[in-house]
Design an enzyme around this catalytic site. Structure first.
Site, PDB file in Angstrom:
ATOM      1  CB  SER A   6      -1.300   0.609   2.134  1.00  0.00           C
ATOM      2  OG  SER A   6      -1.213   0.842   3.531  1.00  0.00           O
ATOM      3  CE  LYS A   7       4.742   2.888  -2.435  1.00  0.00           C
ATOM      4  NZ  LYS A   7       5.278   4.009  -3.206  1.00  0.00           N
ATOM      5  NE  ARG A   8      -2.672   2.880   6.101  1.00  0.00           N
ATOM      6  CZ  ARG A   8      -3.343   2.188   6.996  1.00  0.00           C
ATOM      7  NH1 ARG A   8      -2.834   2.009   8.199  1.00  0.00           N
ATOM      8  NH2 ARG A   8      -4.512   1.658   6.719  1.00  0.00           N
TER       9      ARG A   8
END
Length: 474
Positions: A242-244
């Protein structure tokens, strides 16, 4: 070596070039380069609502920045729709496909019934053998593949091994929608065939597509390309990236200060191994890359590892090249426009002079920019809180003494300024650190910087004495 190998990278332009797509492109590029073949680029823009020009531009720009060139012109899938329709009609004429007049309501009922019964084959073959004369009016038919009902569909995958599907579980897939537009499944097969693609290397989220596409190849009597489905990239915790975790566009890594060589090197080792080797030149990558070296397990993205690798490439980069990269990153950082405005012949020369010291500590170009702050700082310096705390009355008085000790130094070099400061410290019974830290604060406004004598040399005599004069005794 053969020149007959043809790979392709075929992204959908519905967003940026993400990190998984960049790795897929890299693997295709390396395989083609190793075997003296070609890598083609196809933009799969059949989804007209979600495909955008900015996304296409971001993909092309990302590939160019990574140094991944392609052969020939970019192929846009949507422009080939007439050819896709022609092949669907060809399958229809040969009895390998049929027109399906099922209504949306009928299709919904079929799917619900199949799911309730635990079946993966959602279409029940309603129009497979029916006479088109029985077709209801005003229904625009789809064209469906007449898929085999029994037996197996098999893919000999160079990464996944032998993969088998039972045909009874696979639908008669739609080749042409009711509005006459080809489906993705048909378009991919026709394009790969017409473009002479010999090796399809893509993410393993496409593995089920391989089964459906194999059935289209078989129906057309075409030879299927060699298939290699590479595992997806997961986050450090093993969950979907994911973006994190780092599921950013390639352009974001550029703005974060990563070098294309470092990102390429990191990506090649993400899911592919070659002994214990971690650092690869481009030539080494090309020579060593092979498909059997790709593991079946999902690779885990590790930002710390990428940072360390990036630091290695920064330390080994040429100083002039780093100045150019410094400017390139600034062009992608709107919030640093004031810094960009200060780049001129003088500050570029100072940056080049400081680079050997700056690059030793930096893991990204952003860190490099931050550590070069002292070159571009406006007078009087704005002191960081930690630095301001060091500006005690005693240290302010000391800075005045240091200025006096430095004024006669000539020539002004790292060696001569260091000698002057050591002599001052010795004469006053001080350790060099007790002299260096107040000096650092007065010259940079910070408690950390490159070596203080490098700072003195880069800023030059006039600027240093002026900055020291800006800190009058309390």
């Amino acid at each position: 070596m053969t020149d007959s190998v043809v790979t392709r990278f075929a992204p959908s332009p519905t967003g940026f070039l993400h990190i998984g797509g960049a790795r897929t492109a890299l693997f295709n590029w390396l395989y083609a380069k190793k075997l003296g073949g070609k890598m083609l680029l196809r933009i799969e823009d059949t989804d007209r609502e979600r495909s955008t020009e900015p996304a296409i531009a971001a993909i092309l720009d990302g590939l160019k920045w990574l140094g991944l060139d392609w052969d020939g012109d970019v192929v846009y899938q949507f422009t080939r729709a007439a050819r896709h329709r022609e092949v669907a009609e060809q399958l229809l004429a040969s009895g390998k496909a049929y027109r399906c007049y099922a209504t949306p309501e009928e299709l919904t009922a079929m799917r619900e019934k199949a799911r309730a019964e635990g079946r993966t084959r959602l279409y029940d073959g309603l129009w497979r053998d029916r006479d088109p004369k029985a077709a209801p009016e005003r229904i625009k038919p789809t064209i469906r593949l007449k898929a085999p009902l029994t037996g197996e569909t098999v893919i000999e995958d160079q990464v996944q091994g032998r993969v088998v599907w039972q045909n009874e579980n696979l639908d008669d897939l739609v080749l042409l929608r009711g509005d006459g537009n080809p489906t993705y499944m048909l378009a991919v097969v026709v394009d790969d065939h017409d473009m002479g693609v010999t090796h399809v290397i893509r993410g393993d989220d496409h593995l089920i597509n391989a089964a459906r596409q194999k059935q289209i190849y078989d129906a057309l009597g075409w030879e299927i390309p060699s298939m290699s489905h590479i595992p997806l990239i997961h986050g450090p915790d093993g969950s979907k990236l994911s973006k994190r975790h780092g599921a950013l566009g390639v352009d974001a890594y550029r703005s974060l200060g990563y070098l294309p060589e470092a990102l390429r090197n990191y990506l090649v080792r993400l899911g592919w191994s070659h002994g214990d080797q971690e650092i690869f030149s481009t030539r080494e990558m090309i020579d060593a890359f092979d498909l059997p070296g790709i593991g079946r397990a999902a690779a885990r993205f590790d930002f710390a590892k990428l940072e360390n690798l990036n630091g290695h490439y920064i330390r080994h980069a040429g100083d002039a090249a780093l100045v150019t990269m410094f400017e390139d990153v600034l062009n992608h950082l709107p919030d640093r426009s004031s810094l960009k405005a200060k780049l001129n012949a003088t500050t570029r020369a100072q940056l080049l002079q400081a680079m050997p010291s700056l690059k030793e500590r930096a893991k990204t170009l952003i860190e490099l920019i931050d550590s070069a702050y002292f070159i571009f700082a406006d007078r009087p310096l704005e002191l960081e809180p930690k630095a301001a705390a060091l500006m005690t009355p005693d240290n302010r008085a000391l800075i005045g003494q240091l200025k006096a000790a430095l004024e006669p130094v000539s020539p002004w070099t790292a060696q001569t300024t260091e000698a002057a400061m050591r002599a001052f410290a010795e004469a006053n019974g001080l350790k060099l650190g007790a002299v260096a830290q107040p000096l650092r604060v007065a010259l940079t406004g910070r408690t950390t910087s490159p070596g203080i004598f490098d700072v003195l040399t880069v800023l030059g005599r006039e600027e240093c004495l002026a900055r020291l004069g800006d800190q009058p005794p309390s």
